[in-house]
Design a protein around this motif. Sequence first.
Motif, PDB file in Angstrom:
ATOM      1  N   LYS A  54       0.794  -1.219  -0.062  1.00 12.89           N
ATOM      2  CA  LYS A  54      -0.100   0.020  -0.107  1.00 12.89           C
ATOM      3  C   LYS A  54       1.019   1.261   0.070  1.00 12.89           C
ATOM      4  N   PRO A  55       0.413   2.404  -0.556  1.00  9.49           N
ATOM      5  CA  PRO A  55       1.270   3.672  -0.536  1.00  9.49           C
ATOM      6  C   PRO A  55       1.316   4.064   0.870  1.00  9.49           C
ATOM      7  N   SER A  56       2.578   4.347   1.382  1.00  7.29           N
ATOM      8  CA  SER A  56       2.708   4.521   2.921  1.00  7.29           C
ATOM      9  C   SER A  56       1.625   5.813   3.513  1.00  7.29           C
ATOM     10  N   ASN A  57       1.393   6.784   2.770  1.00  5.00           N
ATOM     11  CA  ASN A  57       0.458   7.908   3.021  1.00  5.00           C
ATOM     12  C   ASN A  57      -0.962   7.503   3.559  1.00  5.00           C
ATOM     13  N   LEU A  58      -1.260   6.213   2.870  1.00 12.79           N
ATOM     14  CA  LEU A  58      -2.669   5.645   3.091  1.00 12.79           C
ATOM     15  C   LEU A  58      -2.772   5.217   4.531  1.00 12.79           C
ATOM     16  N   LYS A  59      -3.662   5.592   5.260  1.00 14.93           N
ATOM     17  CA  LYS A  59      -3.631   5.318   6.651  1.00 14.93           C
ATOM     18  C   LYS A  59      -5.108   4.992   6.980  1.00 14.93           C
ATOM     19  N   ILE A  60      -5.475   3.537   6.758  1.00 20.48           N
ATOM     20  CA  ILE A  60      -6.861   2.904   7.050  1.00 20.48           C
ATOM     21  C   ILE A  60      -6.723   2.125   8.138  1.00 20.48           C
ATOM     22  N   LEU A  61      -7.001   2.697   9.400  1.00 26.85           N
ATOM     23  CA  LEU A  61      -6.895   2.042  10.488  1.00 26.85           C
ATOM     24  C   LEU A  61      -7.820   1.894  11.513  1.00 26.85           C
ATOM     25  N   ASP A  62      -7.917   0.995  12.367  1.00 28.47           N
ATOM     26  CA  ASP A  62      -9.028   0.820  13.319  1.00 28.47           C
ATOM     27  C   ASP A  62      -8.931   2.037  14.392  1.00 28.47           C
ATOM     28  N   SER A  63      -7.665   2.823  14.560  1.00 22.89           N
ATOM     29  CA  SER A  63      -7.377   3.864  15.218  1.00 22.89           C
ATOM     30  C   SER A  63      -7.907   5.231  14.557  1.00 22.89           C
ATOM     31  N   ASN A  64      -8.304   5.254  13.503  1.00 24.12           N
ATOM     32  CA  ASN A  64      -8.383   6.425  12.435  1.00 24.12           C
ATOM     33  C   ASN A  64      -9.834   6.930  12.323  1.00 24.12           C
ATOM     34  N   LEU A  65     -10.784   6.377  13.227  1.00 29.26           N
ATOM     35  CA  LEU A  65     -11.945   6.975  13.039  1.00 29.26           C
ATOM     36  C   LEU A  65     -12.434   8.516  13.423  1.00 29.26           C
TER      37      LEU A  65
END
Lengths: 355, 355
Positions: free
Chosen positions: B170-181
């Motif tokens: 994945k691109p490193s700038n893409l942050k799809i995370l459980d902690s990102n709501l």
Amino acid sequence: MINNSKNIEESLEHKEKIVLLSHGAGGQLQNELIKFITKNAVLRRVDDGIGLDEFDDGATIPLKEINKDIVITSDGHTISPIFFPGGDIGILSATGTINDLLMMGATPVAISSIVFIEEGFPFSKLKLIFNSFNKVLESCNVALIGGDTKVFPKGTLDQIAISTTGIGFKPSNLKILDSNLQPSDKIIITGTIGDHGAAILANRKEINFDTNLVSDVAVLLPIIKQINNLEWIHAMKDPTRGGVAAALNEWAQKSNVSIILDESKLPIKKEVKSIADILGLDPLELTNEGKALISVSSEYAEIVLNRIRKTEIGKNAEIIGEVSKDHPGKVMIRTFLGGTKFINMPIGEPVPRIC
Amino acid sequence: MINNSKNIEESLEHKEKIVLLSHGAGGQLQNELIKFITKNAVLRRVDDGIGLDEFDDGATIPLKEINKDIVITSDGHTISPIFFPGGDIGILSATGTINDLLMMGATPVAISSIVFIEEGFPFSKLKLIFNSFNKVLESCNVALIGGDTKVFPKGTLDQIAISTTGIGFKPSNLKILDSNLQPSDKIIITGTIGDHGAAILANRKEINFDTNLVSDVAVLLPIIKQINNLEWIHAMKDPTRGGVAAALNEWAQKSNVSIILDESKLPIKKEVKSIADILGLDPLELTNEGKALISVSSEYAEIVLNRIRKTEIGKNAEIIGEVSKDHPGKVMIRTFLGGTKFINMPIGEPVPRIC
């Protein structure tokens, strides 16, 4: 009713083919099982990396922009007993995976593990197992980055099984491969042969020999560090299931060369010889968990050997044979008596759950 | 002899703690088990990648030079029965692993698998299972690059278990995370809730309902492709073990927000409701194997929803709730009757081997 031979043949043909213990034992039958499972996989490698068909210790994913390869290796661990002289299933899982990465010339970086546990398994044992596991990782500077756990109802899994996947990196120009042996290479073994297999067998309930023999389970990192120049090396392999016999036969077949061993040079402990003799097994077919076979250009063989011998785990290293272009695909041994005989690919180690 | 409460307490303390089925069921107890196993791991991530402590769908290894992350996910699959309405353990293994990579925003590239098989298992079933497995990989352009097989003696493993490790980028700038709501995000579910769990339960020998319900097992790739802009998305998760209830509670805790569901919006099939009712289970705690929860900025929620609905597997997608900064860590539901109640983290799904 009288069966004629045609009828018997037909009934055999219709009898359902089933998985045997020897399908899991690292020999020819295991290769057949893996080929059966993977035959319909369409994509079998990433770009021009190492994939399924090489059947090597790991696979690679090339990162062309930075001239590196990701190296990935996966192993299942099912040893019985789970605590054995010299180690436990935790040490074994972490060590086996790190060694597979090292054998590809990679620097191990991370591990993920999947743990299958039987209902009722005590936390006290889990603690021992994962203390061992985590200590091995710490000693090699390898991160535990993830994993999974599943619990089986009592009676549907014997205690515990661990899967591990290791991730490392290697320079893309470094090709340490089963298919890369060169005629006139020397074959080094980094220590005594068959210790793990013999130690586990001797301690099985049904055998229970009185012996001080312990498993050789150990990470091979000190040896790799001491060699310090992997460019000299054409192939490396840790002879686990199927032992030295399986590893060398794979090499000979994949590199289209022959390997000739010198029986007088084989480092085998007396206890291992005795246990193998009594059980009717060949030490060359017994599992090792802390040894490497190394195929190296003859001009560097003595240097590499001396470096290996400087390490504690490599002090019994020996040059045990050489590579030839004659009789491609064959492994032979010059015996004490002066004759030469073939060492065949084991069909399947006769004992299950050895690693 | 009369026990006083202190004695009872002491005897409980000294009673050995054992692994329970619910330790494998995706709820609070599973988290405790994983924390127990991993507590002594010293290195818990590679560089500043995602590692153990994030407890996300996968881990990452940053490749700084090329602004990409390697994404790695590992799963164990132990479902019973191994052939179920709508799929088998082969489809399930490949799908679950590919979905976990997709949920991190990664493009899946390769899988390795470790197969544990019971002695006596028929090759005919292996063929069906790995045809399914390999077809899923082919459909997603994912390579099978390696693995391992181990055979257990008869009676020490129930049929078959499969471990899989998936690798993607994945691109490193893409942050799809459980902690990102983010507060005011909308929560989308891509289809009906609880189908897999209900279908498996209904088909267990001991229950055996008469129903046409099938598992929802499916790769989520068509949905990801259709959304076509992952920058809009803050978090994605496939609500497998522990179901929607576990996934949303993890999100709320890790992102320090609350999530409020609207009961009238939850897409749940009648059959699933009935099966859950009869068994005394909550559909929100049942496993899904072809659904994603997506947390997305409110301004893009309708666009994303409409794109998802264009896919066959996403046609029943709904916006089921929203994110708030009040009551951080909590998941609530506005019921049909107008009240609001908490949805708690499941302790552990009451049925083993659901996936």
